[in-house]
Design a protein around this motif. Structure first.
Motif, PDB file in Angstrom:
ATOM      1  N   LEU A 180       0.825  -1.142   0.035  1.00  0.00           N
ATOM      2  CA  LEU A 180      -0.118  -0.025   0.004  1.00  0.00           C
ATOM      3  C   LEU A 180       0.935   1.364  -0.130  1.00  0.00           C
ATOM      4  N   TRP A 181       2.072   1.127   0.827  1.00  0.00           N
ATOM      5  CA  TRP A 181       2.654   2.529   0.982  1.00  0.00           C
ATOM      6  C   TRP A 181       3.565   2.606  -0.283  1.00  0.00           C
ATOM      7  N   THR A 182       4.035   1.722  -1.006  1.00  0.00           N
ATOM      8  CA  THR A 182       4.634   2.000  -2.175  1.00  0.00           C
ATOM      9  C   THR A 182       3.999   2.456  -3.305  1.00  0.00           C
ATOM     10  N   ILE A 183       2.446   2.152  -3.237  1.00  0.00           N
ATOM     11  CA  ILE A 183       1.691   2.690  -4.539  1.00  0.00           C
ATOM     12  C   ILE A 183       0.633   3.647  -4.061  1.00  0.00           C
ATOM     13  N   ILE A 184       1.117   4.260  -2.679  1.00  0.00           N
ATOM     14  CA  ILE A 184       0.090   5.161  -2.160  1.00  0.00           C
ATOM     15  C   ILE A 184      -0.268   6.420  -2.992  1.00  0.00           C
ATOM     16  N   GLY A 185       0.763   6.882  -3.699  1.00  0.00           N
ATOM     17  CA  GLY A 185       0.734   8.066  -4.513  1.00  0.00           C
ATOM     18  C   GLY A 185      -0.302   7.856  -5.654  1.00  0.00           C
ATOM     19  N   ASP A 186      -0.369   6.733  -6.300  1.00  0.00           N
ATOM     20  CA  ASP A 186      -1.419   6.352  -7.053  1.00  0.00           C
ATOM     21  C   ASP A 186      -2.922   6.409  -6.693  1.00  0.00           C
ATOM     22  N   LEU A 187      -2.934   5.549  -5.552  1.00  0.00           N
ATOM     23  CA  LEU A 187      -4.179   5.255  -4.926  1.00  0.00           C
ATOM     24  C   LEU A 187      -4.658   6.788  -4.622  1.00  0.00           C
ATOM     25  N   THR A 188      -3.880   7.610  -4.210  1.00  0.00           N
ATOM     26  CA  THR A 188      -4.333   8.963  -3.723  1.00  0.00           C
ATOM     27  C   THR A 188      -4.925   9.754  -4.695  1.00  0.00           C
ATOM     28  N   VAL A 189      -4.151   9.857  -5.822  1.00  0.00           N
ATOM     29  CA  VAL A 189      -4.673  10.535  -7.025  1.00  0.00           C
ATOM     30  C   VAL A 189      -5.981   9.733  -7.567  1.00  0.00           C
ATOM     31  N   THR A 190      -6.044   8.484  -7.626  1.00  0.00           N
ATOM     32  CA  THR A 190      -7.311   7.709  -8.276  1.00  0.00           C
ATOM     33  C   THR A 190      -8.220   8.213  -7.462  1.00  0.00           C
ATOM     34  N   GLY A 191      -8.288   8.233  -6.002  1.00  0.00           N
ATOM     35  CA  GLY A 191      -9.291   8.398  -4.982  1.00  0.00           C
ATOM     36  C   GLY A 191      -9.734   9.899  -5.026  1.00  0.00           C
ATOM     37  N   LEU A 192      -8.738  10.771  -5.031  1.00  0.00           N
ATOM     38  CA  LEU A 192      -9.236  12.198  -5.015  1.00  0.00           C
ATOM     39  C   LEU A 192     -10.109  12.233  -6.263  1.00  0.00           C
ATOM     40  N   THR A 193      -9.740  11.824  -7.431  1.00  0.00           N
ATOM     41  CA  THR A 193     -10.436  11.989  -8.623  1.00  0.00           C
ATOM     42  C   THR A 193     -11.783  11.472  -8.583  1.00  0.00           C
ATOM     43  N   GLN A 194     -11.888  10.114  -8.048  1.00  0.00           N
ATOM     44  CA  GLN A 194     -13.322   9.629  -7.997  1.00  0.00           C
ATOM     45  C   GLN A 194     -14.186  10.159  -6.843  1.00  0.00           C
ATOM     46  N   GLY A 195     -13.518  10.656  -5.982  1.00  0.00           N
ATOM     47  CA  GLY A 195     -13.968  11.363  -4.671  1.00  0.00           C
ATOM     48  C   GLY A 195     -14.375  12.726  -5.405  1.00  0.00           C
ATOM     49  N   PHE A 214       4.588   8.681  -8.915  1.00  0.00           N
ATOM     50  CA  PHE A 214       3.150   8.557  -9.535  1.00  0.00           C
ATOM     51  C   PHE A 214       3.065   9.673 -10.306  1.00  0.00           C
ATOM     52  N   GLY A 215       2.432   9.495 -11.227  1.00  0.00           N
ATOM     53  CA  GLY A 215       1.865  10.672 -12.023  1.00  0.00           C
ATOM     54  C   GLY A 215       0.424  11.062 -12.079  1.00  0.00           C
ATOM     55  N   LEU A 249      -6.439  15.296 -17.242  1.00  0.00           N
ATOM     56  CA  LEU A 249      -8.037  14.946 -16.682  1.00  0.00           C
ATOM     57  C   LEU A 249      -8.137  14.939 -15.121  1.00  0.00           C
ATOM     58  N   GLN A 250      -7.450  14.252 -14.439  1.00  0.00           N
ATOM     59  CA  GLN A 250      -7.584  14.142 -13.130  1.00  0.00           C
ATOM     60  C   GLN A 250      -7.675  15.599 -12.546  1.00  0.00           C
ATOM     61  N   ILE A 251      -6.723  16.114 -13.010  1.00  0.00           N
ATOM     62  CA  ILE A 251      -6.657  17.658 -12.320  1.00  0.00           C
ATOM     63  C   ILE A 251      -7.798  18.427 -12.477  1.00  0.00           C
ATOM     64  N   GLY A 252      -8.235  18.242 -13.944  1.00  0.00           N
ATOM     65  CA  GLY A 252      -9.469  19.161 -14.292  1.00  0.00           C
ATOM     66  C   GLY A 252     -10.708  18.621 -13.646  1.00  0.00           C
ATOM     67  N   VAL A 283     -10.399   7.114   0.913  1.00  0.00           N
ATOM     68  CA  VAL A 283     -10.773   5.895   1.854  1.00  0.00           C
ATOM     69  C   VAL A 283     -10.864   4.363   1.038  1.00  0.00           C
ATOM     70  N   GLU A 284     -11.635   4.536   0.194  1.00  0.00           N
ATOM     71  CA  GLU A 284     -11.884   3.441  -0.615  1.00  0.00           C
ATOM     72  C   GLU A 284     -10.835   2.968  -1.400  1.00  0.00           C
ATOM     73  N   ASN A 285     -10.048   3.814  -2.041  1.00  0.00           N
ATOM     74  CA  ASN A 285      -8.917   3.569  -2.886  1.00  0.00           C
ATOM     75  C   ASN A 285      -7.763   2.892  -1.856  1.00  0.00           C
ATOM     76  N   TRP A 286      -7.537   3.596  -0.757  1.00  0.00           N
ATOM     77  CA  TRP A 286      -6.659   3.066  -0.054  1.00  0.00           C
ATOM     78  C   TRP A 286      -7.014   1.463   0.655  1.00  0.00           C
ATOM     79  N   GLY A 287      -8.122   1.482   1.000  1.00  0.00           N
ATOM     80  CA  GLY A 287      -8.957   0.284   1.385  1.00  0.00           C
ATOM     81  C   GLY A 287      -8.715  -0.788   0.513  1.00  0.00           C
ATOM     82  N   ALA A 288      -8.761  -0.577  -0.828  1.00  0.00           N
ATOM     83  CA  ALA A 288      -8.603  -1.484  -1.927  1.00  0.00           C
ATOM     84  C   ALA A 288      -7.155  -1.805  -2.063  1.00  0.00           C
ATOM     85  N   GLY A 289      -6.240  -0.912  -1.863  1.00  0.00           N
ATOM     86  CA  GLY A 289      -4.958  -1.385  -2.120  1.00  0.00           C
ATOM     87  C   GLY A 289      -4.297  -2.164  -0.811  1.00  0.00           C
ATOM     88  N   PHE A 290      -5.082  -1.978   0.325  1.00  0.00           N
ATOM     89  CA  PHE A 290      -4.477  -2.547   1.611  1.00  0.00           C
ATOM     90  C   PHE A 290      -5.211  -3.979   1.575  1.00  0.00           C
TER      91      PHE A 290
END
Lengths: 334, 236
Positions: free
Chosen positions: A14-29, A176-177, A181-184, A292-299
């Motif tokens: 989870l820790w190594t991919i937390i960057g991607d999870l966070t970006v995806t999570g914020l976008t979905q959120g 992570f990148g 679109l995610q920023i938008g 939370v749900e993306n971190w949860g999915a990662g974990f």
């Protein structure tokens, strides 16, 4: 022992991919947040959970894909069109989705709720007509598209941008990148929230909405037409849902007539999580839920995504029954 | 006649709250409605402002039948109300509450002038203009409720229990201001439990008992009426 070892592995993973999870999570959120705004607005004014709001979103999503399709931009179009066309299509999609979603919201209010309000029906009845309206609309959309999956056109060329390598600053996580679109999407959600907040707090219409939310009888004594305020509230929620619908179409390759259900539940959860009746709460709730749900999915693994989301909801409500930020639109209902 | 009520009946479900009330208010008058708790005073007010539907009877305002008119339209017609419990919007500032009072008006310059006039009547409100209504004291909320009711430039102002919960000195002050508002040309119908103050300040008054009017007359006549003194003034 294996179990704990597994947990430890998951955690380091989870820790190594937390960057991607966070970006995806914020976008979905952000998309949850936009839909949550509609739940929270209507609740703030009417103390009513508009369970048909997920279909307000749904109609906007299909409406914009349809109009894009008429203009030749359907799925499978080989290349992303030139930038000016893209901007035009996005604006057109936003306008279309807003008209479809706003219109659907107004129709739901007129058909499913207003007749009941006239007769002073008990709260439970509204809940039932809401569910009825929701099922009816999603089935109508299903009929129109033969219950098939509809693909969305690839309008935005997603550019992937790695801003920095976390290992440079000594963090042991993957780089992570973030895509344009995610920023938008996140900016759109924040922008919509800001616009609604200004509208409610700085304009006369907003004052009217707040007055009905705080004390509808006294609002009538001030000359506020309650029906008009309620229509406006539904319309505003519809507009936000329309924006969410366009963003959803850009982010996801496919839409289905029954996708409203889970998305609606998630957005409603976001509204409750942040504090229903509170615009800022909808934004915060949406983003937190996405994270939370993306971190949860990662974990725990992808299957646990929804479980994590709802467990977090329950836990938050146990300690803060009014949600993270509490009620505000109808605040201090004395 | 500015306001004429003819044989008004109001029901709450199956319970009849008003039994054929008739009363009139002439332009420029202060008319008081007194009576015990639950006599139907507030219901009468709510029927006039449109929050309660009349089940029978007629309400005429300036000669027009407004019995079926929506509450928000009656504001435009010229009726405003400072409701029972004051009805201050708790999450709005004093200024926003006053703006709500002028919700139906489009003449911004005149609204600003009227706001100034309210602040002159109630200097306390001017000091607290940025404060949320919910944080005001009872007396300040009452001032705000009256000031807000003035903001629509009403022909008729309905005041429901303006003295409720206030200290005696503040009550006198509020009634002084009510007289002043009348001097400036607004007709007033007020409901009071404080019969002493109401009768001594009003031109005329009606006594309401269990949903019906049992007595009426000039304020000074009722003030010396033995039955009224016995029932409402706490003197034998």
């Amino acid at each position: 022992m294996d179990f704990f070892q597994g947990m430890a592995d998951n955690f380091s993973n989870l820790w190594t991919i937390i960057g991607d999870l966070t970006v995806t999570g914020l976008t979905q959120g952000a998309i949850y947040a936009l839909i949550a705004l509609g739940y929270t607005l209507v609740y703030g004014v009417l103390q009513l959970i508009n369970f048909a709001h997920s279909e307000v979103f749904l109609v906007g999503a299909f409406g914009s894909v349809m109009v894009w399709g008429w203009l030749g931009y359907s799925s499978g179009a080989a290349a992303v069109p030139p930038l000016l066309v893209v901007i035009g299509m996005l604006l057109l999609g936003a306008v279309t989705a807003s008209i479809f979603s706003g219109g659907t919201a107004l129709i739901i209010e007129r058909v499913a709720y207003r007749p009941l309000r006239r007769k002073n029906a008990p709260r439970l009845i509204f809940l039932i007509t809401a569910i009825g309206a929701s099922v009816a609309i999603s089935e109508i959309v299903g009929l129109l598209v033969d219950r098939k999956v509809v693909s969305t056109p690839a309008l935005v060329h997603q550019k992937f941008q790695v801003w920095f390598d976390p290992s440079d600053i000594g963090l042991n996580i993957n780089s992570f990148g973030i895509t344009n679109l995610q920023i938008g999407i996140v900016l759109c959600a924040i922008g919509m929230w800001l616009a609604l907040d200004l509208f409610l707090n700085r304009t006369k219409f907003g004052l009217g909405i707040r007055s009905v939310a705080q004390d509808e009888d006294t609002a009538a004594l001030m000359g506020v037409n309650k029906d008009r305020v309620i229509m406006l509230t539904f319309l505003l929620g519809g507009l936000a849902a329309g924006v969410a619908a366009v963003l959803y179409n850009l982010k996801f390759p496919q839409i289905t007539f029954d996708m409203g259900f889970l998305l609606g539940i998630k957005a409603f959860t976001a509204a409750v999580l942040g504090g229903i009746g509170n615009l800022r709460g909808a934004l915060v709730g949406g983003l937190v839920l996405g994270l939370v749900e993306n971190w949860g999915a990662g974990f725990f693994g992808n299957d646990w995504m929804n479980v994590t989301a709802f467990v977090v909801l329950v836990v938050v409500l146990m300690f803060r029954p009014t949600g993270i930020l509490g009620d505000s639109l109808g605040k201090a209902r004395a | 006649m500015l306001l004429e009520i003819e044989d008004l009946n109001v029901h709450y479900g199956r319970i009849q709250a008003l039994h054929g009330i008739s009363l009139t208010v002439d332009e420029g008058e202060i008319v008081a409605l007194i009576g015990a708790n639950g006599a139907g005073k507030s219901t009468t007010m709510r029927a006039i402002s449109g929050l309660r539907r009349a089940s029978a009877g007629r309400i005429l305002f300036g000669g027009d039948d407004i019995t079926r008119m929506r509450a928000d339209r009656r504001v435009v017609a010229g009726i405003s109300q400072a409701p029972e419990g004051r009805g201050i919007f708790p999450g709005m500032t004093v200024l926003e509450n006053l703006t709500m009072g002028a919700y139906t008006r489009k003449d911004k310059a005149a609204v600003a002038a009227d706001q100034q006039r309210v602040f002159e009547l109630f200097p306390r409100l001017a000091e607290r203009r940025k404060q949320p209504g919910g944080t005001l004291s009872g007396g300040e909320q009452q001032m705000l409720a009256i000031g807000r009711a003035l903001m629509s430039r009403p022909k008729l102002m309905l005041l429901d229990e303006p003295s409720m919960g206030l200290a005696p000195m503040l009550i006198r002050q509020i009634f002084d201001i009510i007289l002043e508002i009348r001097e400036q040309g607004t007709t007033i119908l007020l409901v009071e439990q404080n019969a002493q103050q109401a009768l001594s300040r009003a031109d005329r008054a009606y006594v309401l008992e269990t949903g019906a009017i049992t007595r009426s007359g000039s304020g000074s006549d009722l003030l010396v009426d033995p039955a009224v003194r016995d029932a409402y003034l706490g003197v034998a």
